[in-house]
Each structure stands twice: as structure tokens, then as C-alpha cells.
Write an enzyme that holds these catalytic residues in place. Structure first.
Site, PDB file in Angstrom:
ATOM      1  N   THR A   1       1.068  -6.239  16.032  1.00 50.57           N
ATOM      2  CA  THR A   1       0.376  -4.994  15.687  1.00 50.57           C
ATOM      3  C   THR A   1      -0.285  -4.344  16.890  1.00 50.57           C
ATOM      4  O   THR A   1      -0.598  -5.036  17.875  1.00 50.57           O
ATOM      5  CB  THR A   1      -0.730  -5.294  14.647  1.00 50.57           C
ATOM      6  OG1 THR A   1      -1.279  -4.075  14.170  1.00 50.57           O
ATOM      7  CG2 THR A   1      -1.851  -6.131  15.229  1.00 50.57           C
TER       8      THR A   1
ATOM      9  N   ARG B   1     -11.608  -5.299  20.686  1.00 49.66           N
ATOM     10  CA  ARG B   1     -11.584  -5.728  19.272  1.00 49.66           C
ATOM     11  C   ARG B   1     -10.277  -6.459  18.984  1.00 49.66           C
ATOM     12  O   ARG B   1      -9.190  -5.983  19.298  1.00 49.66           O
ATOM     13  CB  ARG B   1     -11.713  -4.508  18.375  1.00 49.66           C
ATOM     14  CG  ARG B   1     -11.661  -4.799  16.861  1.00 49.66           C
ATOM     15  CD  ARG B   1     -10.279  -4.594  16.294  1.00 49.66           C
ATOM     16  NE  ARG B   1     -10.268  -4.659  14.826  1.00 49.66           N
ATOM     17  CZ  ARG B   1      -9.165  -4.704  14.098  1.00 49.66           C
ATOM     18  NH1 ARG B   1      -7.974  -4.700  14.672  1.00 49.66           N
ATOM     19  NH2 ARG B   1      -9.233  -4.755  12.789  1.00 49.66           N
TER      20      ARG B   1
ATOM     21  N   THR C   1      -1.138  -7.365   6.325  1.00 54.54           N
ATOM     22  CA  THR C   1      -1.410  -6.118   7.029  1.00 54.54           C
ATOM     23  C   THR C   1      -2.576  -5.439   6.308  1.00 54.54           C
ATOM     24  O   THR C   1      -2.808  -5.697   5.131  1.00 54.54           O
ATOM     25  CB  THR C   1      -0.191  -5.167   7.031  1.00 54.54           C
ATOM     26  OG1 THR C   1       0.131  -4.826   5.673  1.00 54.54           O
ATOM     27  CG2 THR C   1       1.029  -5.799   7.668  1.00 54.54           C
ATOM     28  N   GLY C   2      -3.262  -4.579   7.016  1.00 52.91           N
ATOM     29  CA  GLY C   2      -4.383  -3.871   6.394  1.00 52.91           C
ATOM     30  C   GLY C   2      -5.679  -4.178   7.123  1.00 52.91           C
ATOM     31  O   GLY C   2      -5.664  -4.584   8.287  1.00 52.91           O
TER      32      GLY C   2
ATOM     33  N   SER D   1       2.044   1.827  14.607  1.00 50.75           N
ATOM     34  CA  SER D   1       1.166   0.702  14.267  1.00 50.75           C
ATOM     35  C   SER D   1       1.535  -0.585  14.985  1.00 50.75           C
ATOM     36  O   SER D   1       0.873  -1.605  14.788  1.00 50.75           O
ATOM     37  CB  SER D   1       1.200   0.463  12.754  1.00 50.75           C
ATOM     38  OG  SER D   1       2.463  -0.029  12.347  1.00 50.75           O
TER      39      SER D   1
ATOM     40  N   THR E   1       1.022  -2.461  11.365  1.00 48.90           N
ATOM     41  CA  THR E   1       1.382  -3.866  11.624  1.00 48.90           C
ATOM     42  C   THR E   1       2.717  -4.215  10.993  1.00 48.90           C
ATOM     43  O   THR E   1       3.092  -3.676   9.961  1.00 48.90           O
ATOM     44  CB  THR E   1       0.313  -4.825  11.041  1.00 48.90           C
ATOM     45  OG1 THR E   1      -0.959  -4.464  11.524  1.00 48.90           O
ATOM     46  CG2 THR E   1       0.588  -6.275  11.342  1.00 48.90           C
TER      47      THR E   1
END
Ligand code: ASP
Length: 380
Positions: free
Chosen positions: A245, A255, A278-279, A95, A227
Site C-alpha cells: 500500500t 506514519r 484494507t481500510g 493506493s 491497498t
């Protein structure tokens, strides 16, 4: 206009060599900010600032390193950037940095940001290819330019002239996972089903979840997020943070997620505290959640309460039906790592149970996150 202040930040060469530049800054020398904010909380109840770092659960080595460095008097921003460098270089963490999962074309694109509390300055890079340590490039943006965010080819050119080495960041493990995803995408293209591979199979299993949608249990592959965020506070109570990340796996090229966006993936106000996340970056970007959490702490909330209130706001603002379960709860996750000026900390997630990493005078450990919703036993 004098060019002197800018020259004082010019860095000479690549890698970590220029990091001591920030150490020249005398903590607190910016003086009080003239606005209507409540007076800074001067000292925690114990009468001293605890040296402390908090991060996402993948960051135990990072918080440990950051605290060791801050104990030696290293500036907290350098400390956290050097801490997360361990994770950026780890090929097994899919990640972050080297070994991160690539975009839909199989190219690793990295996002990172740094923020220095005492200076209230930030640097960031988005969609950066070929550089293992994007947080260090973000630090160079802060140190050597008048800008905050560089993206794509411009960010890569910048890193190159700063002396960072370019390399292929796609590991064999990440390549196999990406190719499996690509070959399974559609039955209307020319790819055949990929051969079985135990490691790849385990990976997809780990990222498949059950949701109750329209009265049915749906098993769905949730594209991996990851991340590392790390916030650190030194003995003077100065707070700095970084988030780094490889972003959403298999994203559309170009993106950029929340991680390099100041106020979203991270934010610090040296008089109040810091927050990073994070997420699901898109949910964060639409709420500037780290800024919100710090502002809630400014209003007097504890890190835990500010994190929960922030999760609640994100849930309230999630309107798309395909992102909600039968009970109207978001089917994605976001986690926040919070540290306040009094040395209190919390990890908070939309969905628990979850953990986060802390290092302080009690050592380095994982602690339980507070959460808004508890995952059912059969939901992975
Ligand atoms: N927040 C990151 C992004 O959306 C991903 C993650 O934290 O896993 O790019």
C-alpha cells in the site's frame, strides 16, 4: 551457533531474481506444531485443495496471475508477490506503489508485508520511499535477514543494496490531487484556492461522503484509503499472503499503517487459513484484526463468520465520538479478505455493498462482500 541456516537464505541480486529461494522449501516439512491447537483440518470435503487466490477488489489481475503461477508449481508466496506487482506498477491505482498518493509533504511512502504459511515467517517494510515494489523488498527481508520489519531510511538502504532501482513514485495525477488537498487545507495559510481541474474535482467528489452526526447530515471528505491484499493457496494446501500500500493519503511523514504489521494487515497460519485487510489502518492496529480473524477460524468459524465477528469487535472497540455516527457505528471502513484451509473464502466489510476479487477453477471474478452495515442510498 551454526550460521548455516541463515546463509541458505542469502540472496544474490536484485529484482525478482532471488524469489526461487522459497521454492526450495518442501511444503509441510516443518512438521506439526506441539501445542494445544485443534488438529489441522487435513483436507477440504472434495478431498483436494483448490488452487485459489483472493484479494481486494483492485486485485483481479493479481489473483489471476497468482493462480496461473501456482498452477505452474510456483511457491504461493512468490505467486502472490508477483501478482500484486502488477498493481504496484499501475500508475492509475492511487493506493499502491507507483502512482500512490503521497504523504503531507508530497512524498510517496509505502508499506508492505509478506507472510509464508508453511515456514511461518514474515518480512515487512514501512515508510519506504522511492521503491516501486515494496512487497518484493518485504520478501527480501524474509529471505535474507533475521528481521521481520525494516522502516524508513533503513528500509531504503536495504532495498538499494538488494539491487532495487530508486525512482520518483509521484505521478502527475497524484501530485495534482495532493496539491489540491494542500491548497484547500486552511484559510489561514498563504495558499490561494487551486484552479479547477476536472480530474481532480472528480477524485474529491468520489471521496466525499454523507454522515448523520449530531442529528445533521454532514458531507465530509474521507481521505482515500486503498491497498491490495492477496492471499493464495496451492494444490498442497499451503497458504501465503501479502499486503502492499501507499497507505493513508496525505499522512504525517513516518506514519506506518496496518499493512506491514503482522497480525494486523495480514496473517496466515498454514493449518488454519489467512486474512488480510484494507481500510482504516489505525482501527486495525488497535485490534490486530487479521490475527483475530484467523484465530476465530481456528475455533471453527467459517471465513464469513470470522470476518463479521472481527468487524463487530472493531465496532465495539471504537470509542472516539468523532469516529461514530448517530447510531454508534464507525464512520470509517475496514475490509477483510479471508481464505481457510478448506478452500472457503470471503470478503467482509464494515460497510457494504463492496466487492473483492477471487481466482480459482471457476475463473477470475469480483464477488460481493458480506458486511456489518449497509450504506444508505444517499451515502456514497
Ligand atoms: N490500511 C491502509 C493503511 O491504513 C490503507 C488502506 O487500506 O487503504 O495504511
Amino acid at each position: 551457533m551454526s550460521h548455516f541456516p541463515r546463509r541458505t537464505f542469502l540472496a544474490a541480486s536484485g529484482g525478482l531474481a532471488a524469489l526461487p529461494l522459497l521454492a526450495d522449501h518442501a511444503p509441510g516439512s516443518d512438521g506439526p506444531v506441539a501445542d494445544d491447537r485443534p488438529a489441522p483440518r487435513a483436507l477440504p470435503p472434495e478431498g483436494r485443495f483448490p488452487i485459489k487466490a483472493v484479494s481486494s477488489a483492485n486485485g483481479m489481475a493479481a489473483t489471476k496471475r497468482a493462480v496461473e503461477l501456482m498452477r505452474k508449481g510456483v511457491d504461493p508466496l512468490q505467486a502472490v508477490v508477483q501478482g500484486v506487482a502488477i498493481v504496484e506498477a499501475d500508475p492509475d491505482d492511487t493506493s499502491v506503489g507507483y502512482g500512490g498518493l503521497p504523504n503531507e509533504l508530497g512524498i510517496v511512502e509505502l508499506d508492505a508485508a509478506v507472510m509464508h504459511g508453511p515456514l511461518h515467517r514474515a518480512g515487512a517494510v514501512g515508510a519506504l520511499r522511492g521503491i516501486r515494489h515494496p512487497a518484493q523488498v518485504a520478501l527480501r527481508v524474509l529471505q535474507t535477514t533475521d528481521h521481520v520489519l525494516l522502516v524508513g531510511e533503513g528500509a531504503r538502504q536495504f532495498a538499494r543494496v538488494q539491487g532495487f532501482k530508486e525512482e520518483n513514485l509521484l505521478t502527475e495525477k497524484a501530485r495534482k490531487i495532493w496539491l489540491h488537498w494542500k491548497q484547500n487545507l486552511s484559510d489561514q495559510d498563504d495558499w490561494l484556492a487551486p484552479p479547477a481541474d476536472a480530474e481532480v474535482g472528480r477524485f474529491f467528489q468520489q471521496h466525499t461522503r454523507s454522515f448523520q452526526v449530531a442529528g445533521r447530515t454532514v458531507r465530509k471528505f474521507v481521505r482515500p484509503t486503498g491497498t491490495i491484499h492477496c492471499s493464495g493457496m496451492n494444490a498442497q494446501g499451503d497458504i501465503c499472503c501479502t499486503t502492499t500500500t501507499s497507505g493513508l493519503a496525505f499522512k504525517i511523514p513516518g506514519r506506518v499503517g496496518d499493512s506491514p504489521i503482522i497480525g494486523a494487515g495480514l496473517y496466515v497460519d498454514n493449518e488454519v487459513g489467512s486474512c488480510g485487510s484494507t481500510g482504516r489502518g489505525e482501527a486495525n492496529l488497535q485490534n490486530l484484526a487479521s490475527f483475530l480473524a484467523v484465530e476465530l477460524m481456528r475455533g471453527g468459524m467459517t471465513p464469513k463468520d470470522a470476518g463479521i465477528a472481527t468487524c463487530r469487535r472493531i465496532a465495539q472497540h471504537t470509542k472516539r465520538k468523532d469516529l461514530l455516527d448517530d447510531q454508534g457505528r464507525p464512520i470509517f471502513d475496514l475490509k477483510f479478505y479471508l481464505l481457510d484451509k478448506q478452500g472457503r473464502h470471503a470478503g467482509v466489510s464494515l460497510w457494504g455493498p463492496a466487492k473483492f476479487a477471487v481466482s480459482d477453477e471457476r475463473g477470475t471474478r469480483l464477488e460481493e462482500c458480506e458486511f456489518l452495515y449497509e450504506r444508505m442510498k444517499n451515502e456514497k
